[in-house]
Motif scaffolding. Sequence first.
Motif, PDB file in Angstrom:
ATOM      1  N   GLN A  44       0.788  -1.236   0.000  1.00 14.96           N
ATOM      2  CA  GLN A  44       0.000   0.000   0.000  1.00 14.96           C
ATOM      3  C   GLN A  44       0.815   1.279   0.000  1.00 14.96           C
ATOM      4  OE1 GLN A  44      -2.579  -0.817   3.401  1.00 14.96           O
ATOM      5  NE2 GLN A  44      -4.322  -0.905   2.031  1.00 14.96           N
ATOM      6  N   SER A  56       5.276   1.927 -13.891  1.00 15.76           N
ATOM      7  CA  SER A  56       5.582   1.903 -12.461  1.00 15.76           C
ATOM      8  C   SER A  56       5.006   0.643 -11.822  1.00 15.76           C
ATOM      9  CB  SER A  56       5.031   3.150 -11.773  1.00 15.76           C
ATOM     10  OG  SER A  56       3.618   3.159 -11.835  1.00 15.76           O
ATOM     11  N   ALA A  57       5.754   0.092 -10.868  1.00 17.42           N
ATOM     12  CA  ALA A  57       5.302  -1.122 -10.190  1.00 17.42           C
ATOM     13  C   ALA A  57       5.868  -1.124  -8.777  1.00 17.42           C
ATOM     14  CB  ALA A  57       5.763  -2.362 -10.946  1.00 17.42           C
ATOM     15  N   LYS A  58       5.166  -1.843  -7.891  1.00 15.57           N
ATOM     16  CA  LYS A  58       5.635  -1.976  -6.510  1.00 15.57           C
ATOM     17  C   LYS A  58       6.572  -3.175  -6.451  1.00 15.57           C
ATOM     18  CE  LYS A  58       1.590   0.316  -4.679  1.00 15.57           C
ATOM     19  NZ  LYS A  58       0.280   0.234  -4.021  1.00 15.57           N
ATOM     20  N   THR A  61       6.054  -6.360  -4.503  1.00 14.05           N
ATOM     21  CA  THR A  61       4.933  -7.241  -4.833  1.00 14.05           C
ATOM     22  C   THR A  61       5.167  -7.913  -6.182  1.00 14.05           C
ATOM     23  OG1 THR A  61       3.609  -5.625  -3.620  1.00 14.05           O
ATOM     24  CG2 THR A  61       2.381  -7.330  -4.709  1.00 14.05           C
ATOM     25  N   GLN A  66      10.041 -12.914 -11.884  1.00  8.96           N
ATOM     26  CA  GLN A  66       9.046 -12.380 -12.829  1.00  8.96           C
ATOM     27  C   GLN A  66       9.651 -11.301 -13.726  1.00  8.96           C
ATOM     28  OE1 GLN A  66       5.922 -11.582  -9.610  1.00  8.96           O
ATOM     29  NE2 GLN A  66       4.628 -11.800 -11.403  1.00  8.96           N
ATOM     30  N   GLY A 128      -3.092  10.473  -9.070  1.00  7.08           N
ATOM     31  CA  GLY A 128      -2.013   9.639  -9.626  1.00  7.08           C
ATOM     32  C   GLY A 128      -1.050   9.149  -8.569  1.00  7.08           C
ATOM     33  N   GLU A 130      -1.990   8.174  -5.543  1.00 10.15           N
ATOM     34  CA  GLU A 130      -2.748   7.457  -4.513  1.00 10.15           C
ATOM     35  C   GLU A 130      -1.968   6.269  -3.940  1.00 10.15           C
ATOM     36  OE1 GLU A 130      -6.457   6.714  -6.430  1.00 10.15           O
ATOM     37  OE2 GLU A 130      -7.471   8.276  -5.292  1.00 10.15           O
ATOM     38  N   GLY A 131      -1.106   5.691  -4.752  1.00  8.79           N
ATOM     39  CA  GLY A 131      -0.350   4.520  -4.289  1.00  8.79           C
ATOM     40  C   GLY A 131       0.914   4.868  -3.528  1.00  8.79           C
TER      41      GLY A 131
ATOM     42  N   GLY B  31      -0.329 -10.877  -9.231  1.00  6.11           N
ATOM     43  CA  GLY B  31       0.364 -11.032  -7.949  1.00  6.11           C
ATOM     44  C   GLY B  31      -0.059 -10.035  -6.877  1.00  6.11           C
ATOM     45  N   MET B  32      -1.030  -9.171  -7.165  1.00  9.78           N
ATOM     46  CA  MET B  32      -1.358  -8.085  -6.228  1.00  9.78           C
ATOM     47  C   MET B  32      -2.071  -8.581  -4.966  1.00  9.78           C
ATOM     48  SD  MET B  32      -0.125  -5.208  -7.248  1.00  9.78           S
ATOM     49  CE  MET B  32       1.288  -6.082  -7.818  1.00  9.78           C
ATOM     50  N   ASP B  99      -4.551   1.740  -6.920  1.00 11.29           N
ATOM     51  CA  ASP B  99      -3.756   2.866  -7.375  1.00 11.29           C
ATOM     52  C   ASP B  99      -3.068   2.482  -8.677  1.00 11.29           C
ATOM     53  OD1 ASP B  99      -1.267   1.396  -6.731  1.00 11.29           O
ATOM     54  OD2 ASP B  99      -1.950   1.674  -4.666  1.00 11.29           O
ATOM     55  N   ARG B 100      -2.373   3.437  -9.236  1.00 10.72           N
ATOM     56  CA  ARG B 100      -1.713   3.277 -10.530  1.00 10.72           C
ATOM     57  C   ARG B 100      -0.864   1.985 -10.606  1.00 10.72           C
ATOM     58  NH1 ARG B 100      -1.053   6.751 -15.180  1.00 10.72           N
ATOM     59  NH2 ARG B 100       0.492   5.619 -16.380  1.00 10.72           N
ATOM     60  N   GLN B 101      -0.098   1.720  -9.563  1.00  9.88           N
ATOM     61  CA  GLN B 101       0.817   0.568  -9.601  1.00  9.88           C
ATOM     62  C   GLN B 101       0.035  -0.744  -9.500  1.00  9.88           C
ATOM     63  OE1 GLN B 101       1.413   3.395  -7.566  1.00  9.88           O
ATOM     64  NE2 GLN B 101       2.644   4.173  -9.259  1.00  9.88           N
ATOM     65  N   VAL B 102      -1.032  -0.747  -8.728  1.00 10.39           N
ATOM     66  CA  VAL B 102      -1.891  -1.930  -8.664  1.00 10.39           C
ATOM     67  C   VAL B 102      -2.529  -2.162 -10.037  1.00 10.39           C
ATOM     68  CG1 VAL B 102      -4.064  -2.828  -7.689  1.00 10.39           C
ATOM     69  CG2 VAL B 102      -2.356  -1.794  -6.185  1.00 10.39           C
ATOM     70  N   ASN B 104      -1.327  -1.316 -12.922  1.00  6.02           N
ATOM     71  CA  ASN B 104      -0.325  -1.748 -13.901  1.00  6.02           C
ATOM     72  C   ASN B 104      -0.077  -3.252 -13.826  1.00  6.02           C
ATOM     73  OD1 ASN B 104       0.139   0.699 -15.099  1.00  6.02           O
ATOM     74  ND2 ASN B 104       1.961   1.205 -13.907  1.00  6.02           N
ATOM     75  N   CYS B 105      -0.404  -3.882 -12.709  1.00  7.81           N
ATOM     76  CA  CYS B 105      -0.117  -5.318 -12.539  1.00  7.81           C
ATOM     77  C   CYS B 105      -1.383  -6.164 -12.425  1.00  7.81           C
ATOM     78  CB  CYS B 105       0.742  -5.545 -11.292  1.00  7.81           C
ATOM     79  SG  CYS B 105       2.394  -4.873 -11.415  1.00  7.81           S
ATOM     80  N   SER B 180      -6.926   1.765   1.234  1.00  9.04           N
ATOM     81  CA  SER B 180      -6.617   0.763   0.206  1.00  9.04           C
ATOM     82  C   SER B 180      -7.272   1.065  -1.134  1.00  9.04           C
ATOM     83  CB  SER B 180      -7.095  -0.619   0.670  1.00  9.04           C
ATOM     84  OG  SER B 180      -8.508  -0.688   0.593  1.00  9.04           O
ATOM     85  N   ARG B 181      -8.335   1.865  -1.146  1.00  2.69           N
ATOM     86  CA  ARG B 181      -9.157   2.170  -2.324  1.00  2.69           C
ATOM     87  C   ARG B 181     -10.125   1.038  -2.680  1.00  2.69           C
ATOM     88  NH1 ARG B 181      -8.458   6.953  -1.401  1.00  2.69           N
ATOM     89  NH2 ARG B 181      -9.526   7.535  -3.298  1.00  2.69           N
TER      90      ARG B 181
END
Lengths: 156, 263
Positions: A44, A56-58, A61, A66, A128, A130-131, B31-32, B99-102, B104-105, B180-181
């Motif tokens: 989060q 962009s990626a976390k 996670t 991968q 944008g 939010e994450g 994988g989220m 969010d944006r990153q979630v 994207n995956c 968390s949205r």
Amino acid sequence: MTQLSMTVNGQPVSHDVEDNMLLVTYLRETLALTGTHIGCDTSQCGACVIHINGASAKSCTVLAVQAEGKDITTIEGIASGDKLHPMQQAFHEQHGLQCGYCTPGMVMSAIELVETNPTLSEQDIREGLEGNICRCTGYHNIVKAVQTGAQDMRKA
Amino acid sequence: MYATQYHKALSLNDARSQLAACDDAKLLAGGMTLIPTLKQRLAQTDLLIDLADTGLGLIEDKGSHLKIGAMCRHHDVETSELVAKMIPVLSSLAGGIGDRQVRNCGTLGGSIANNDPSACYPAALMALGATIHTSERDIAAEDFFVGMFETDLDEQEIVTAVSFPKPDKAAYVKFPNPASRYAMVGVCVAVMDGDVRVAITGAGQDGVFRHGDMEAALADQFSAAAIETIAIDEEMLLSDIHAGADYRAHLVREMTRRAINAC
Ligand SMILES: Cc1cc2nc3c(=O)[nH]c(=O)nc-3n(C[C@H](O)[C@H](O)[C@H](O)COP(=O)(O)OP(=O)(O)OC[C@H]3O[C@@H](n4cnc5c(N)ncnc54)[C@H](O)[C@@H]3O)c2cc1C
Ligand code: FES
Ligand code: FES
């Protein structure tokens, strides 16, 4: 163990890694790129945001395996030598950080935002990001920094 | 994370045979949900089968319906011109996930297979009367979502795509959890061939559900005023640290009202 190859900040890298290793662990512990942070275990906070093939990626996670064959950019890969990336420079000038823990992730998220939408409104920036959670600044100067960074990226 | 092995499947058939050959394998999509769960040792698996390269990422115009591949990321759906043209409610729903990153995956297939009671997609699948295609069969959304984190999928079954019939009009409105949205309550209202359908996520103890009384009232008169006095049964609603059942019941009516007005 899996033999893993990818490009990180323009350099090809290759290692044998455990299949359960997270990408953020690979970056921080194997490659010693500690600019990418870990701030939570619930996906989060966004302290760990990097780019995978430009998106962009976390990295907390994603498994390292991968990212096989992918092009990775971390906060260490965006400056040109001693010259900060316009978004880094804007965070510096607009006081977009206090403790700095969230900053690498903020900067990486902000760069993608600007790259995909050159005419960002303040609302677009707030949504944008939010994450990405910041516990210090109250976001105000972060939004200002992204606005300035967006202008400077267009000029650059 | 406990030790595990990773296999990148090269086709749907490869994924199926890997799944059949291992007693304790799990499919990996965006994988989220799965990776945080593994990371916190809330789950364990011998083998992760990555679906990223199995070719399940198509979005296709099928005339009366839109077919979206299981591996389409939320960002793909949010930004697809075809989706925006045919079923715009799906563009805005996908664009509001996490969010944006979630986005994207995270994928459509992963979201519905997981059937989180607060996930957004299940509301749209139920309201639009979607069909879920799997490696084995086709399943109607009504039969697919069985309960909280529970679906009709067999252990060896892989979601390949979802077909969404084109509605006359539809809207999805959610009250997002501020951190968390995820939907604290999310409501999808759709008019399909003159029929009104109302599907609610985030609120039910058994996950997504349709509200027959509101549907009947709206079929008579399609306006926010029509649902003003319809009873919302708190007994069947979730109550947790984010919101009590009474507050969720209030949100159900309010989000439905907003969705009707947005149609
Ligand atoms: C911070 C955060 C915020 C979020 N906010 C929202 C939100 O607002 N709304 C919302 O709806 N969701 C939200 N999500 C969830 C997100 O949308 C993901 O889509 C969801 O977690 C699962 O999708 P995934 O592709 O990541 O699946 P994974 O995590 O890879 O898999 C989830 C489960 O589905 C199974 N699976 C995956 N693909 C298939 C398949 N094709 N066939 C059969 N089984 C399969 C896996 O084995 C696993 O059990 C959020 C997630 C996070 C981390
Ligand atoms: S460390 Fe918090 S989202 Fe990755
Ligand atoms: S500057 Fe401290 S968390 Fe953002």
